[in-house]
Design a protein around this motif. Sequence first.
Motif, PDB file in Angstrom:
ATOM      1  N   CYS A  43      59.137  59.978  23.101  1.00  0.00           N
ATOM      2  CA  CYS A  43      60.427  60.334  22.503  1.00  0.00           C
ATOM      3  C   CYS A  43      60.950  61.677  23.004  1.00  0.00           C
ATOM      4  O   CYS A  43      62.093  62.056  22.701  1.00  0.00           O
ATOM      5  CB  CYS A  43      60.301  60.422  20.981  1.00  0.00           C
ATOM      6  SG  CYS A  43      59.587  58.974  20.184  1.00  0.00           S
ATOM      7  N   SER A 132      57.036  51.914  18.286  1.00  0.00           N
ATOM      8  CA  SER A 132      58.276  51.797  19.067  1.00  0.00           C
ATOM      9  C   SER A 132      58.196  50.869  20.268  1.00  0.00           C
ATOM     10  O   SER A 132      59.153  50.748  21.028  1.00  0.00           O
ATOM     11  CB  SER A 132      58.707  53.185  19.551  1.00  0.00           C
ATOM     12  OG  SER A 132      57.739  53.731  20.439  1.00  0.00           O
ATOM     13  N   LEU A 136      61.858  50.919  21.821  1.00  0.00           N
ATOM     14  CA  LEU A 136      62.066  52.210  22.470  1.00  0.00           C
ATOM     15  C   LEU A 136      62.991  52.106  23.683  1.00  0.00           C
ATOM     16  O   LEU A 136      63.917  52.903  23.848  1.00  0.00           O
ATOM     17  CB  LEU A 136      60.728  52.813  22.890  1.00  0.00           C
ATOM     18  CG  LEU A 136      60.831  54.198  23.535  1.00  0.00           C
ATOM     19  CD1 LEU A 136      61.227  55.234  22.490  1.00  0.00           C
ATOM     20  CD2 LEU A 136      59.518  54.597  24.194  1.00  0.00           C
TER      21      LEU A 136
END
Length: 449
Positions: A43, A132, A136
């Motif tokens: 992230c 995720s 993602l």
Amino acid sequence: MAFAACVAMAGVALGASSLVSPAAVQAQGAPMGMRGHLGVASCAGSTCHGRSVADGAVVRQDEVLRWQEDSSPTGAHSRAWRVIQEPRGQAIVRRMGLDAAGVQRECAGCHASPGSSRPSDGVDCEACHGASGGWLSTHYTVGASHTRNVAQGMTDLVRPQVKAQVCLDCHFSGDARGQFIAHRIMAAGHPRISFELDLFSTLQQHHDEDADYVQRKGGKTSAMRMWAVGQAEAVKRSLELYSQPARAMDGIFPEFTFYDCHSCHRRIYDSEDGNVTAVRNPGRPVDLGTPPYNDENMIMLLAAARVVAPDAAAQFDARAKAFHKAMLANRAETVAAAQALRQSADALSDRFASTSFTREQTFAIMESIASDAIGERYTDYEGAVQSVMAVDTLLGGMVNQGMVSSGAANGLRVQINQAYAAVRDPNGFQPLAFRRALGSAVRSIRSLR
């Protein structure tokens, strides 16, 4: 005081030394990667959430930096594993006689993210937003939407009931390994657990609810709805866990984490002028010598129900009293009463989740919290703390929704801080003095109405 009390009661500040290292714990069986859990690094790109300044066009993009901020409550999740290595955390480890495997078993459920291969990351992004792997790579692409992200596996934290369930796992107790905060853990030095969904969410907020947020999520968060649903879900979670025999008992003893701490942890007077410090609670039809169930969230739920769902409030109150009374009989009756009470709390949660919480309703809930009918139940510290956090949250929610000006609300800060002061010292709690302080704060708020 609001922030200090909240952080202390959230159970995130354990405390430094290094008797058991993160590497040792990981070697003893730390989770090595749940399917789809990709970690903080996924992230943290500079074009994603890893910027050093909050100048993103759609989202801030400095979310990782805020998550790591040591000087702010927003950094508490990233510090969650580290605090086990600090003096208070290591003292708890010693008192409980834990080795590395024991720390993994007892602590990692809340102080690290399930599925993460890096416990040192603490409670990372995916602990709350969901693993995720499925979303993602597409959540920022053309055509992305919150609805699509959720369909691909992102946790829908916009929904108060979903968010409450995620937060309750660690900030109250969960049923997964290492997520149940037993009395023996608190006896070893862990902070007392207290939960208030909206206030805790505000302290951990990594985003701005600007025009982009409103467009993507369908509107601003209602603090009032979040608070009310959080109370209902906390009642449900407590009763769910208590209904499990393995949770409700600790050997031949009751699991005292379910009970009101200060009903037992009182000053003892053993002299001719001894004074009974317990105060009778009309919401609990039990003897003064009976440890009462911790009903802090039940009290708040009743206060809200009397305004938002008056047709259901009487039933909830009756079932709460029946639950307390059943504890004087036997476990079978108590579990049956707990299940009935949970059904009422579940129905109220659904009602609250679909309620707009108008200006008048919010004022009425604050009046209800400070009313004589509810106020006489603040006989112990836990319920009193919940009531102050509630008034603070509800007033702040009205400011965020534009129902009350920030200047007018700030003018009442002195009275609210006086109510916080009345619950600053758990060992010096005085029910009657507290009720006066809370009543004074709400009367001042009434002037805004």
